[in-house]
Scaffold this active site. Structure first.
Site, mmCIF file in Angstrom:
data_model
loop_
_atom_site.group_PDB
_atom_site.id
_atom_site.type_symbol
_atom_site.label_atom_id
_atom_site.label_comp_id
_atom_site.label_asym_id
_atom_site.label_seq_id
_atom_site.Cartn_x
_atom_site.Cartn_y
_atom_site.Cartn_z
ATOM 1 N N GLY A 50 -4.840 -1.318 5.587
ATOM 2 C CA GLY A 50 -5.086 0.114 5.522
ATOM 3 C C GLY A 50 -3.918 0.839 4.902
ATOM 4 O O GLY A 50 -3.014 0.230 4.333
ATOM 5 N N ASP A 51 -3.916 2.162 5.040
ATOM 6 C CA ASP A 51 -2.895 3.022 4.455
ATOM 7 C C ASP A 51 -2.302 3.884 5.560
ATOM 8 O O ASP A 51 -3.005 4.700 6.167
ATOM 9 C CB ASP A 51 -3.529 3.908 3.374
ATOM 10 C CG ASP A 51 -2.535 4.834 2.695
ATOM 11 O OD1 ASP A 51 -1.356 4.868 3.098
ATOM 12 O OD2 ASP A 51 -2.938 5.546 1.752
ATOM 13 N N PHE A 52 -1.013 3.698 5.841
ATOM 14 C CA PHE A 52 -0.422 4.425 6.970
ATOM 15 C C PHE A 52 -0.288 5.927 6.729
ATOM 16 O O PHE A 52 0.038 6.678 7.638
ATOM 17 C CB PHE A 52 0.898 3.820 7.445
ATOM 18 C CG PHE A 52 1.986 3.623 6.409
ATOM 19 C CD1 PHE A 52 2.281 4.572 5.460
ATOM 20 C CD2 PHE A 52 2.743 2.450 6.425
ATOM 21 C CE1 PHE A 52 3.298 4.396 4.537
ATOM 22 C CE2 PHE A 52 3.770 2.255 5.503
ATOM 23 C CZ PHE A 52 4.043 3.229 4.563
ATOM 24 N N HIS A 60 12.882 4.780 6.239
ATOM 25 C CA HIS A 60 13.982 4.993 5.294
ATOM 26 C C HIS A 60 13.514 4.936 3.842
ATOM 27 O O HIS A 60 14.234 5.383 2.942
ATOM 28 C CB HIS A 60 15.106 3.980 5.544
ATOM 29 C CG HIS A 60 14.886 2.637 4.925
ATOM 30 N ND1 HIS A 60 15.908 1.924 4.340
ATOM 31 C CD2 HIS A 60 13.761 1.873 4.783
ATOM 32 C CE1 HIS A 60 15.431 0.779 3.864
ATOM 33 N NE2 HIS A 60 14.146 0.725 4.131
ATOM 34 N N ASP A 78 -0.781 -3.305 7.218
ATOM 35 C CA ASP A 78 -0.145 -3.024 5.924
ATOM 36 C C ASP A 78 -1.240 -2.879 4.868
ATOM 37 O O ASP A 78 -2.431 -2.977 5.171
ATOM 38 C CB ASP A 78 0.847 -4.122 5.542
ATOM 39 C CG ASP A 78 2.040 -3.571 4.743
ATOM 40 O OD1 ASP A 78 1.810 -2.744 3.836
ATOM 41 O OD2 ASP A 78 3.184 -3.964 5.028
#
Length: 354
Positions: A224-226, A243, A198
């Site tokens: 991190g950054d998905f 969602h 996350d």
């Protein structure tokens, strides 16, 4: 007793905002938590909760009519419904009530703006996208993680009972928050190891949660950054993530997963799936939340087939659970296999029920 007229029902619906505020205030004052130790008079309760006695009496009178409390003259008792707002109850929704009312209530005053412009109400109310606003404050981040934990512990309780994950050694939870869903999955399969992934702002809360559950030897916490890159794993868990985002943003997340996992990597997507009928379903109420706050939406089975297909991922099956949530299993395709069968663009019929 006669049934309420349409006008009576509509009056209740129009006044719903008052009810949600009353429920929130009762929770914020810790009325349910205090009453968990036993019945009290309104006067004593007001003293314990730091509220004005006459005003608290009126609030409790209203909420008693809705089933949160019972009253015997001046003595107030807690009902099972009201107990869900106690901080000390195992299945407490206290954190969710506070998060929704302190972060979502205001943006919903801009729902008309959303319908006229397509812009989420939160963008207008906060002046920026909701998740950008939430990430700016450590309390908001912790509050959001706590609310997601409540959803896991209450609304998704037992979701993995009897479920066998796909074969693999490592499962990466993408957008793990405090890691509670990943921990729940690993409890069902002692051979699996996990990665809780996350944003950096969430990492400290995740580390604390993993350690508190004794999983520090089985779960690695990675920040991190998905949207740009995710860890390498055989299985990817995306619980209540897609969602939150529009289709283009979801495609970027799914492409990050496909690139990191490679062909054959498995995905476990935990979401509500909107049924193809007009019956009441939790997904339809959650979709209203998405409409007012973010760019995301709840999706049907056909929507997920199309969404995954665009990222080179095949939906294998949708596993129904004992909750309102489903586990959508999918596989990253080999890009060398360019031909896609017509079946891959249709919803699967293999629905499993508990």
């Amino acid at each position: 007793m006669t049934s309420p007229s349409p006008a009576d029902v509509m009056m209740q619906m129009i006044g719903g905002f008052q009810v949600s505020q009353a429920v929130y205030v009762a929770a914020k004052l810790d009325v349910p938590t205090v009453l968990g130790d036993g019945p009290m008079t309104v006067r004593d309760l007001a003293g314990c909760c730091g509220a004005q006695e006459p005003q608290l009496r009126r609030l409790i009178r209203t909420l008693t009519s809705l089933g949160l409390f019972t009253m015997d003259n001046e003595t107030v008792s807690l009902s099972p419904l009201g107990a869900t707002l106690s901080r000390t109850e195992p299945e407490s929704l206290y954190g969710l009530a506070c998060m929704w009312m302190e972060t979502h209530y205001g943006p919903f005053s801009e729902l008309l703006h959303t319908l006229r412009t397509g812009e989420p109400g939160a963008d207008k109310f906060y002046g920026k996208p909701f998740f950008d606003w939430a990430a700016e404050d450590a309390h908001r981040t912790e509050q959001f993680s706590g609310a997601m934990r409540a959803i896991t512990e209450v609304l998704r309780k037992g979701m993995f009972d009897g479920y066998q994950p796909p074969a693999g050694d490592v499962v990466a939870d993408i957008g793990a928050a405090d890691g509670s869903v990943l921990i729940d999955l690993l409890e069902k399969d002692r051979e699996l190891r996990g990665i809780a992934f996350d944003l950096p702002s969430v990492r400290a809360d995740t580390v604390r949660s993993v350690a508190a559950h004794g999983y520090q030897d089985r779960i690695e916490v990675v920040a991190g950054d998905f949207f740009s890159q995710v860890p390498t794993a055989q299985i990817y868990l995306l619980s209540y993530i897609l969602h939150d985002w529009d289709d283009d943003s979801c495609a970027r997340i799914l492409q990050s997963v496909a690139e990191a996992g490679g062909p054959g990597a498995r995905l476990l997507i935990v979401e509500t799936v909107v049924p193809d009928n007009s019956d009441p379903h939790l997904s339809k109420m959650i979709d209203l939340t998405m409409l007012g706050v973010v760019t995301g939406q709840e999706r049907s089975a056909a929507d997920y087939v199309a969404l995954l297909d665009c990222a080179g991922i095949t939906l294998d099956r949708i596993v129904a659970t004992s909750t309102a949530f489903s586990i959508i299993e999918a596989t990253v395709r080999d890009p060398r296999n360019v031909e896609i069968s017509s079946a891959s663009t249709q919803p699967t019929n293999r629905m499993l029920t508990k």
